[in-house]
Design a protein around this motif. Structure first.
Motif, PDB file in Angstrom:
ATOM      1  N   GLY A 126      25.485  -6.263  -5.376  1.00 23.07           N
ATOM      2  CA  GLY A 126      26.149  -6.961  -4.289  1.00 23.07           C
ATOM      3  C   GLY A 126      26.392  -8.431  -4.560  1.00 23.07           C
ATOM      4  N   GLU A 127      27.381  -8.992  -3.843  1.00 23.00           N
ATOM      5  CA  GLU A 127      27.642 -10.423  -3.902  1.00 23.00           C
ATOM      6  C   GLU A 127      26.766 -11.190  -2.913  1.00 23.00           C
ATOM      7  N   ARG A 128      26.117 -10.463  -2.002  1.00 27.59           N
ATOM      8  CA  ARG A 128      25.140 -11.046  -1.083  1.00 27.59           C
ATOM      9  C   ARG A 128      23.808 -10.321  -1.285  1.00 27.59           C
ATOM     10  N   ILE A 129      22.735 -11.094  -1.183  1.00 28.04           N
ATOM     11  CA  ILE A 129      21.384 -10.540  -1.261  1.00 28.04           C
ATOM     12  C   ILE A 129      20.738 -10.712   0.108  1.00 28.04           C
ATOM     13  N   LEU A 130      20.298  -9.631   0.695  1.00 29.77           N
ATOM     14  CA  LEU A 130      19.636  -9.691   1.995  1.00 29.77           C
ATOM     15  C   LEU A 130      18.202  -9.204   1.834  1.00 29.77           C
ATOM     16  N   LYS A 131      17.266 -10.131   1.959  1.00 36.45           N
ATOM     17  CA  LYS A 131      15.858  -9.756   1.871  1.00 36.45           C
ATOM     18  C   LYS A 131      15.416  -9.161   3.197  1.00 36.45           C
ATOM     19  N   MET A 132      14.744  -8.023   3.135  1.00 35.61           N
ATOM     20  CA  MET A 132      14.206  -7.406   4.341  1.00 35.61           C
ATOM     21  C   MET A 132      12.748  -7.040   4.120  1.00 35.61           C
ATOM     22  N   ASP A 133      12.029  -6.949   5.208  1.00 39.94           N
ATOM     23  CA  ASP A 133      10.588  -6.715   5.165  1.00 39.94           C
ATOM     24  C   ASP A 133      10.298  -5.281   5.572  1.00 39.94           C
ATOM     25  N   ALA A 134       9.457  -4.611   4.791  1.00 33.88           N
ATOM     26  CA  ALA A 134       9.142  -3.205   5.063  1.00 33.88           C
ATOM     27  C   ALA A 134       8.315  -3.029   6.325  1.00 33.88           C
ATOM     28  N   HIS A 135       7.734  -4.106   6.822  1.00 30.38           N
ATOM     29  CA  HIS A 135       6.871  -4.066   8.000  1.00 30.38           C
ATOM     30  C   HIS A 135       7.661  -4.295   9.285  1.00 30.38           C
ATOM     31  N   SER A 136       9.009  -4.319   9.175  1.00 32.47           N
ATOM     32  CA  SER A 136       9.853  -4.705  10.298  1.00 32.47           C
ATOM     33  C   SER A 136      10.952  -3.683  10.541  1.00 32.47           C
ATOM     34  N   THR A 137      11.569  -3.781  11.720  1.00 30.93           N
ATOM     35  CA  THR A 137      12.783  -3.028  12.018  1.00 30.93           C
ATOM     36  C   THR A 137      13.847  -4.025  12.455  1.00 30.93           C
ATOM     37  N   TYR A 138      15.109  -3.574  12.415  1.00 30.77           N
ATOM     38  CA  TYR A 138      16.234  -4.483  12.603  1.00 30.77           C
ATOM     39  C   TYR A 138      17.218  -3.882  13.588  1.00 30.77           C
ATOM     40  N   GLU A 139      17.710  -4.728  14.513  1.00 25.11           N
ATOM     41  CA  GLU A 139      18.639  -4.218  15.505  1.00 25.11           C
ATOM     42  C   GLU A 139      19.990  -3.895  14.858  1.00 25.11           C
ATOM     43  N   GLN A 140      20.842  -3.174  15.588  1.00 28.55           N
ATOM     44  CA  GLN A 140      21.998  -2.502  15.007  1.00 28.55           C
ATOM     45  C   GLN A 140      22.999  -3.438  14.331  1.00 28.55           C
ATOM     46  N   SER A 144      25.532  -7.330   9.888  1.00 30.10           N
ATOM     47  CA  SER A 144      26.868  -7.888  10.102  1.00 30.10           C
ATOM     48  C   SER A 144      26.796  -9.295  10.684  1.00 30.10           C
ATOM     49  N   ARG A 145      25.817  -9.554  11.536  1.00 33.03           N
ATOM     50  CA  ARG A 145      25.701 -10.903  12.104  1.00 33.03           C
ATOM     51  C   ARG A 145      25.251 -11.918  11.066  1.00 33.03           C
ATOM     52  N   CYS A 146      24.331 -11.528  10.189  1.00 36.00           N
ATOM     53  CA  CYS A 146      23.913 -12.443   9.126  1.00 36.00           C
ATOM     54  C   CYS A 146      25.103 -12.811   8.241  1.00 36.00           C
ATOM     55  N   VAL A 147      25.904 -11.805   7.861  1.00 34.46           N
ATOM     56  CA  VAL A 147      27.071 -12.057   7.023  1.00 34.46           C
ATOM     57  C   VAL A 147      28.090 -12.918   7.766  1.00 34.46           C
ATOM     58  N   TYR A 148      28.324 -12.593   9.033  1.00 36.13           N
ATOM     59  CA  TYR A 148      29.295 -13.329   9.840  1.00 36.13           C
ATOM     60  C   TYR A 148      28.924 -14.807   9.933  1.00 36.13           C
ATOM     61  N   TYR A 149      27.689 -15.084  10.336  1.00 37.33           N
ATOM     62  CA  TYR A 149      27.280 -16.479  10.504  1.00 37.33           C
ATOM     63  C   TYR A 149      27.235 -17.220   9.166  1.00 37.33           C
ATOM     64  N   LYS A 210      23.911 -15.771  -0.750  1.00 41.17           N
ATOM     65  CA  LYS A 210      24.948 -15.437  -1.708  1.00 41.17           C
ATOM     66  C   LYS A 210      24.293 -15.376  -3.086  1.00 41.17           C
ATOM     67  N   LYS A 211      24.657 -14.377  -3.871  1.00 41.58           N
ATOM     68  CA  LYS A 211      23.959 -14.136  -5.123  1.00 41.58           C
ATOM     69  C   LYS A 211      24.062 -15.315  -6.081  1.00 41.58           C
ATOM     70  N   ASP A 212      25.184 -16.032  -6.050  1.00 38.93           N
ATOM     71  CA  ASP A 212      25.342 -17.139  -6.993  1.00 38.93           C
ATOM     72  C   ASP A 212      24.428 -18.318  -6.676  1.00 38.93           C
ATOM     73  N   LEU A 213      23.798 -18.297  -5.500  1.00 43.27           N
ATOM     74  CA  LEU A 213      22.822 -19.345  -5.176  1.00 43.27           C
ATOM     75  C   LEU A 213      21.720 -19.399  -6.232  1.00 43.27           C
ATOM     76  N   PHE A 214      21.285 -18.243  -6.692  1.00 43.57           N
ATOM     77  CA  PHE A 214      20.151 -18.185  -7.614  1.00 43.57           C
ATOM     78  C   PHE A 214      20.526 -18.685  -9.010  1.00 43.57           C
ATOM     79  N   ASP A 215      21.809 -18.672  -9.328  1.00 48.45           N
ATOM     80  CA  ASP A 215      22.253 -19.302 -10.575  1.00 48.45           C
ATOM     81  C   ASP A 215      22.188 -20.824 -10.468  1.00 48.45           C
TER      82      ASP A 215
END
Length: 383
Positions: A126-140, A144-149, A210-215
């Protein structure tokens, strides 16, 4: 740090002013799922990276919530970096991977979160990296909101605030959640106490990058086994980037279920506030040092009491003021929640949150000056 509310109408996000945000006026961006379905634009491909180890109780709920998101599955992949789990986690993950082509299980032999993130970033399509936590749940609409903002405000890191849920159905577990989500328990940690409007902050829960951040600024520091997120956010801000926290990207995080787990968690977090200095990193905000300053002040006052009664009174005054404030806040919450048990449980939760955390930071400060690395795990000391 003071939180700053965004101006959605500026061409470039203003990180120095604090105008109000009008949710009735959405900024223009080609990120609406209705536009995508109409063929007018294409959403970025997302790689979700989930560090995971021994999460058989939570991983199914986590994955189900991600799969239920409104973000198209053909525009995302889910990489689960498993730290060689010893329970049924890998069996559960294998079943999900067979059923859903977008899910892939990747081994993390070193077992640590920053290592998992770096493996995931290198494996990501992906061109975006979204870190998520296995101990959590996420609303619907979380993804899309993370990408939008992120696109609207050109933020380097976007995430939500945690809506904490009790780790078990006990009064103690509920008290832990109430304590962590209150300003007295967490100060201005907006990822825990929440925000009412999108705002720039010093950190966000988990994060969309954004993935290029890490570069540009480097990967997660694998030496910082419990503070790598804070270090990354410090580097983002040092490079002039913004970290955005939004209220409508909702994460439900399962907090510690009992005081023993909470104690170990808080102490280790306290250790890493100062222990990060051993690796030349400032992986903290000033609020993280407040508990240590309080604990040190009380200890110093009572230690110097034999020299002067003034020190005795200072120590008693500091301890008394803290105890009175804790009791008052606890009673207020107990009345609000219509449960007087919290008036007795919350002072214990606050004491662990502040005193144990402060003790951990002081202990970590000692370890900084000792030769060798004495704290190699997230939660426990190793020789």
């Amino acid at each position: 740090m003071n939180i700053r509310v965004l101006n959605p109408h500026a061409d470039t996000p203003d990180r120095q002013t604090t105008p109000g945000y009008d949710f009735g006026k959405q900024p223009a961006a080609c990120l609406s799922l209705s536009l995508v379905s109409a063929g007018e634009c294409e959403l970025p491909f997302i790689t979700i990276v989930i560090p995971c180890r021994n999460e058989e109780k939570h991983i199914s709920k986590c994955l189900d919530s991600i799969l239920a998101n409104d973000y198209p599955r053909d525009r995302m992949e889910i990489l689960i970096l498993d730290g060689m789990s010893e329970d049924r986690t890998r069996e559960i993950l294998a079943a999900y991977a067979r059923q859903f082509p977008c899910i892939r299980l990747v081994d993390n032999p070193q077992k640590h979160i920053p290592v998992a993130m770096n493996i995931g970033i290198r494996e990501a399509r992906g061109e975006r990296i979204l870190k998520m936590d296995a101990h959590s749940t996420y609303e619907q609409a979380y993804i899309s909101r993370c990408v939008y903002y992120q696109d609207v405000y050109h933020a380097e890191n976007v995430g939500g605030a945690c809506t904490m849920t009790p780790g078990s159905n006990t009064a103690t577990a509920k008290a832990i959640v109430l304590g962590l989500s209150h300003r007295f328990g967490s100060g201005n940690a907006y990822v825990k106490i929440g925000v009412e409007k999108p705002a720039w902050s010093d950190t966000a829960a988990f994060g969309c990058f954004k993935k290029d951040l890490f570069d540009r600024i480097g990967m997660f520091d694998e030496n910082l086994l419990s503070s790598s997120d804070l270090d990354l956010n410090q580097r983002i801000r040092a490079a002039g980037g913004g970290i955005l926290i939004v209220p409508d990207a909702i994460i439900r995080y399962s907090a510690d279920a009992d005081l023993g787990s909470f104690w170990r968690h808080v102490f280790a977090d306290g250790v890493w506030v100062s222990y990060a200095l051993k690796f030349g990193k400032k992986a903290w905000s000033w609020r993280h040092w407040v508990p240590a300053i309080f604990v040190l002040s009380v200890l110093a006052s009572f230690s110097l009491a034999p020299l002067s009664h003034a020190f005795l009174w200072l120590g008693l005054g500091l301890a008394g003021f803290y105890a009175a404030t804790s009791l008052a806040v606890s009673l207020h919450i107990a009345v609000r929640e219509h449960n007087l048990r919290f008036a007795f449980l919350l002072p214990i939760v606050f004491a662990v949150r502040h005193i144990v955390h402060g003790a951990g930071t002081l202990f970590g400060s000692i370890l900084v000056f000792l030769p060798g690395e004495h704290w190699k795990g997230r939660r426990s000391q190793k020789a």
